[in-house]
Design an enzyme around this catalytic site. Structure first.
Site, PDB file in Angstrom:
ATOM      1  N   GLY A   1     -10.411  -4.605  -2.456  1.00 42.28           N
ATOM      2  CA  GLY A   1     -11.182  -3.692  -3.296  1.00 42.28           C
ATOM      3  C   GLY A   1     -10.669  -3.618  -4.722  1.00 42.28           C
TER       4      GLY A   1
ATOM      5  CB  SER B   1      -0.784  -8.254  -0.541  1.00 43.67           C
ATOM      6  OG  SER B   1      -1.418  -9.069   0.414  1.00 43.67           O
TER       7      SER B   1
ATOM      8  CD  GLU C   1     -13.640 -12.166  -4.203  1.00 39.01           C
ATOM      9  OE1 GLU C   1     -13.545 -10.958  -3.947  1.00 39.01           O
ATOM     10  OE2 GLU C   1     -14.537 -12.624  -4.924  1.00 39.01           O
TER      11      GLU C   1
ATOM     12  CG  ASP D   1     -16.740  -8.228  -3.004  1.00 42.92           C
ATOM     13  OD1 ASP D   1     -16.042  -8.841  -2.170  1.00 42.92           O
ATOM     14  OD2 ASP D   1     -16.338  -7.224  -3.622  1.00 42.92           O
TER      15      ASP D   1
ATOM     16  CE1 TYR E   1       6.155   4.330   9.574  1.00 42.02           C
ATOM     17  CE2 TYR E   1       3.974   3.375   9.902  1.00 42.02           C
ATOM     18  CZ  TYR E   1       5.320   3.227   9.604  1.00 42.02           C
ATOM     19  OH  TYR E   1       5.820   1.984   9.342  1.00 42.02           O
TER      20      TYR E   1
ATOM     21  CG  ASP F   1       3.532 -19.812 -18.569  1.00 39.29           C
ATOM     22  OD1 ASP F   1       3.582 -19.377 -19.740  1.00 39.29           O
ATOM     23  OD2 ASP F   1       4.428 -20.534 -18.074  1.00 39.29           O
TER      24      ASP F   1
ATOM     25  CE  LYS G   1      -4.619  -1.280   0.977  1.00 41.21           C
ATOM     26  NZ  LYS G   1      -4.512  -2.664   1.486  1.00 41.21           N
TER      27      LYS G   1
ATOM     28  CB  SER H   1      -8.743   0.260  11.224  1.00 42.29           C
ATOM     29  OG  SER H   1      -9.434  -0.724  10.494  1.00 42.29           O
TER      30      SER H   1
ATOM     31  N   GLY I   1     -16.120 -13.818   1.320  1.00 39.56           N
ATOM     32  CA  GLY I   1     -16.323 -12.466   0.780  1.00 39.56           C
ATOM     33  C   GLY I   1     -16.041 -12.454  -0.710  1.00 39.56           C
TER      34      GLY I   1
HETATM   35  C1  LIG Z   1      -5.229  -3.699   1.221  1.00 35.64           C
HETATM   36  C2  LIG Z   1      -4.632  -5.041   1.192  1.00 35.64           C
HETATM   37  C3  LIG Z   1      -5.079  -6.027   0.277  1.00 35.64           C
HETATM   38  C4  LIG Z   1      -6.200  -5.781  -0.694  1.00 35.64           C
HETATM   39  O1  LIG Z   1      -5.833  -4.793  -1.630  1.00 35.64           O
HETATM   40  P1  LIG Z   1      -6.913  -4.098  -2.596  1.00 35.64           P
HETATM   41  O2  LIG Z   1      -6.135  -3.126  -3.376  1.00 35.64           O
HETATM   42  O3  LIG Z   1      -7.952  -3.473  -1.699  1.00 35.64           O
HETATM   43  O4  LIG Z   1      -7.518  -5.199  -3.398  1.00 35.64           O
HETATM   44  C5  LIG Z   1      -4.445  -7.250   0.266  1.00 35.64           C
HETATM   45  N1  LIG Z   1      -3.437  -7.525   1.137  1.00 35.64           N
HETATM   46  C6  LIG Z   1      -2.984  -6.619   2.026  1.00 35.64           C
HETATM   47  C7  LIG Z   1      -1.881  -7.000   2.931  1.00 35.64           C
HETATM   48  C8  LIG Z   1      -3.573  -5.344   2.080  1.00 35.64           C
HETATM   49  O5  LIG Z   1      -3.123  -4.438   2.970  1.00 35.64           O
END
Ligand SMILES: *Cc1c(COP(=O)(O)O)cnc(C)c1O
Length: 321
Positions: A182, A306, A206, A212, A117, A174, A55, A80, A210
């Site tokens: 989101g 992520s 996902e 969606d 921060y 591949d 992020k 949050s 959830g």
């Molecule tokens: C926010 C987040 C996601 C989901 O990201 P989106 O851009 O909302 O799809 C996945 N993993 C982590 C660790 C996140 O902080």
């Protein structure tokens, strides 16, 4: 009124803005993972990004494009989770004020990290106050610019730099598996994939509680659901955004779902085999590669991890599960 969707050029521009500010995170290999899936896996480790998740990329890319007037007023975000810390850190690096709107009952560690921060935290009561309305009022009163967590062209273009770096390092792939909330990360990565590895199949993953995103892709419109109960707290979104869905419906091949038990299995795999702390939401992509029903035999497969922000006591419970 058609939305002007961002393109790969916006991702490439974001990569230039992030240079020297975001970490170029490692791409790791694991022969155990390769043997388990019968494929060649390339893990893009955003758990090692600044503040512990991808992020930072989107937040910094958005704030770096503020006009001088916007910079003076500063940025406001409601979250949050990792978006809060990403905005707070980016604002500090760019020397602008930041207000983060968080629920009163957010974990103390998250409130403290966000204040650490340098952001001002404004709390609200989740049960009686509407955070969207509160945020809009505060932003207007204080002349601040609101930056949403995923449905913003500069945010999603920034997130796409994670995949852009992965293709740059690993070459064409591949298949690419991406964690989905989101859709900021997924849509940005899909833009990068279409430009840099046109034959790569791109999947969002996902939580099954959830789904969606999966429903939306099938229905061809944004489907709203109640807040899902899942271990993947970063994917508890109720619906995709207008920008993110516009790109996902065009550029993403499929959306897969996994169970919480499958997330825990991947979390344990990362800890035991790859010596890495990955948060439950960050485990979606590997769990999707393992259990999503895609035939990966002999393929070159990208897995975007992520993030890695998880309370230690919680992490201990999940490891012992
Ligand atoms: C926010 C987040 C996601 C989901 O990201 P989106 O851009 O909302 O799809 C996945 N993993 C982590 C660790 C996140 O902080």
């Amino acid at each position: 009124m058609a939305l002007q969707l961002p393109t790969y050029d916006d991702v490439a521009a974001a990569a230039r803005r992030l240079e020297g500010h975001a970490h170029r995170t490692p791409v790791l290999r694991s022969s155990t993972a390769d043997a388990l899936l019968g494929a060649r896996l390339f893990f893009k480790c955003e758990n090692f990004q600044r503040m512990g998740a991808f992020k930072f990329r989107g937040a910094f890319n958005a704030l770096a494009q503020f006009t001088p007037g916007q910079r003076r007023g500063g940025v406001l975000a409601f979250s949050s989770g990792n978006h809060a810390q990403a905005i707070a850190l980016s604002a500090r690096l760019l020397g602008m004020p930041a207000v983060i709107v968080m629920p009163q009952d957010a974990p103390a560690a998250k409130l403290a990290a966000t204040r650490g921060y340098g952001a001002e935290v404004v709390t609200y009561d989740r049960f009686t106050e509407d955070r969207q309305a509160l945020s809009e009022r505060l932003a207007a009163e204080r002349g601040m610019t609101l930056i949403p967590p995923f449905d913003h062209p500069h945010v999603l273009a920034g997130q796409g730099t994670a995949a852009q770096e992965l293709f740059d390092e690993a070459g064409e792939l591949d298949h690419l598996f991406v964690c989905l909330g989101g859709g900021g990360l997924l849509s940005g990565c899909a833009l990068a994939a279409r430009a840099l590895s046109p034959h790569c199949k791109v999947y969002g993953v996902e939580p099954e509680a959830g789904n969606d995103g999966q429903q939306s892709l099938r229905a061809g419109r944004i489907v709203h659901i109640p807040t899902p109960r899942t271990l993947a707290d970063g994917a508890q979104t109720q619906h995709l955004g207008e920008y993110t869905f516009g790109i996902i419906r065009r550029d993403v091949d499929d959306i897969l779902t996994v169970s919480d038990a499958q997330l825990v299995e991947s979390l344990q795999f990362y800890a035991e085999r790859m010596k890495m702390v990955v948060e439950p939401t960050g485990c979606l992509s590997l769990a999707g590669a393992r259990h999503g029903g895609v035939d990966l035999r002999g393929a070159r497969v990208g897995v975007i991890i992520s993030g890695g922000n998880v309370d230690l006591p919680r992490y201990g419970e999940l490891l012992a599960h």
